[in-house]
Design a protein around this motif. Structure first.
Motif, PDB file in Angstrom:
ATOM      1  N   ALA A 134     -29.799  11.420  -5.964  1.00  0.00           N
ATOM      2  CA  ALA A 134     -28.698  12.362  -6.160  1.00  0.00           C
ATOM      3  C   ALA A 134     -29.276  13.619  -6.786  1.00  0.00           C
TER       4      ALA A 134
ATOM      5  N   TYR B  25     -24.504  14.801  -5.236  1.00  0.00           N
ATOM      6  CA  TYR B  25     -24.993  15.776  -6.205  1.00  0.00           C
ATOM      7  C   TYR B  25     -24.106  15.778  -7.428  1.00  0.00           C
TER       8      TYR B  25
ATOM      9  N   LEU C 218     -23.299   5.302  -7.152  1.00  0.00           N
ATOM     10  CA  LEU C 218     -24.377   5.661  -6.241  1.00  0.00           C
ATOM     11  C   LEU C 218     -25.218   4.448  -5.856  1.00  0.00           C
TER      12      LEU C 218
END
Length: 218
Positions: A78, A100, A117
């Motif tokens: 990320a 992000y 994530l």
């Protein structure tokens, strides 16, 4: 234990993020380095997730990302950014980043985003979303007709797409909609094919561009 490597050119950012992550249950910051040392740190410490600054002097985030994605089993990546309009983030998503974060993300929220994530979800910081969506989709053929393509999705596929765009993993989507993991995977595969995109990040950005999240009041 989720293993996280922080890559940033600023020592204060590295130490701050590492402290936040180490204070969270089930998460360990296994290292912090700049772009120059990133690839060796990944090789040495085998992180599950790399939080990678997109803009660094010397070896920048895009260079590190592309090298990581070329490996047989790359970690989840990320990008970190401080800019609300950052064309490099769009390039990173095209290169394989899962999402992000802005560097001033709420410390109480960061561990949950890390878990999302690693579980297979997507994280797209809302503050820079509109800029990134525009920059990303300029390079994606056919996505200018998002509203028309939306009509090809079934009602269930739309529900799955909304939850995917919120960042949920397949397992989380299944729990939310009371569907088996296999059924969720089938819906995700079908909607990716109908949208003409290749991965969850593209689908999430497509949903934002199409206004699907606004339509359902998310």
């Amino acid at each position: 234990m989720i293993r996280v490597l922080v890559v940033d050119d600023e020592a204060l950012v590295r130490s701050g993020l590492s402290m936040i992550l180490n204070a969270a249950d089930g998460i360990e910051a296994v290292g912090a380095t700049d772009g120059q040392g990133a690839l060796q740190a990944v090789a040495d410490r085998a992180p599950d997730l790399v939080l990678l600054d997109v803009r660094m002097p010397g070896v920048d985030g895009l260079t590190v990302l592309r090298s990581l994605m070329a490996r047989p089993s790359p970690p989840v990546v990320a990008m970190l950014t401080t800019f609300e309009a950052d064309e490099y983030v769009a390039a990173a998503l095209r290169a394989g980043a899962r999402g992000y974060l802005v560097k001033d993300t709420d410390p109480e929220v960061l561990p949950a985003l890390v878990r999302r994530l690693v579980a297979g979800g997507v994280v797209l910081a809302p503050r820079v979303a509109s800029h990134v969506v525009a920059g990303y989709l300029r390079h994606q053929a056919g996505l200018g007709v998002a509203a028309q393509t939306l009509e090809r999705l079934s009602s269930r596929e739309r529900e799955v797409l909304v939850l995917l765009a919120e960042g949920l993993s397949n397992a989380d989507i299944g729990r939310r909609l009371h569907l088996s993991l296999g059924t969720v995977k089938e819906h995700v595969g079908a909607l990716l094919a109908k949208l003409g995109v290749h991965n969850r990040v593209q689908a999430a950005l497509w949903a934002q561009r199409a206004g699907l999240l606004d339509r359902v009041g998310v």
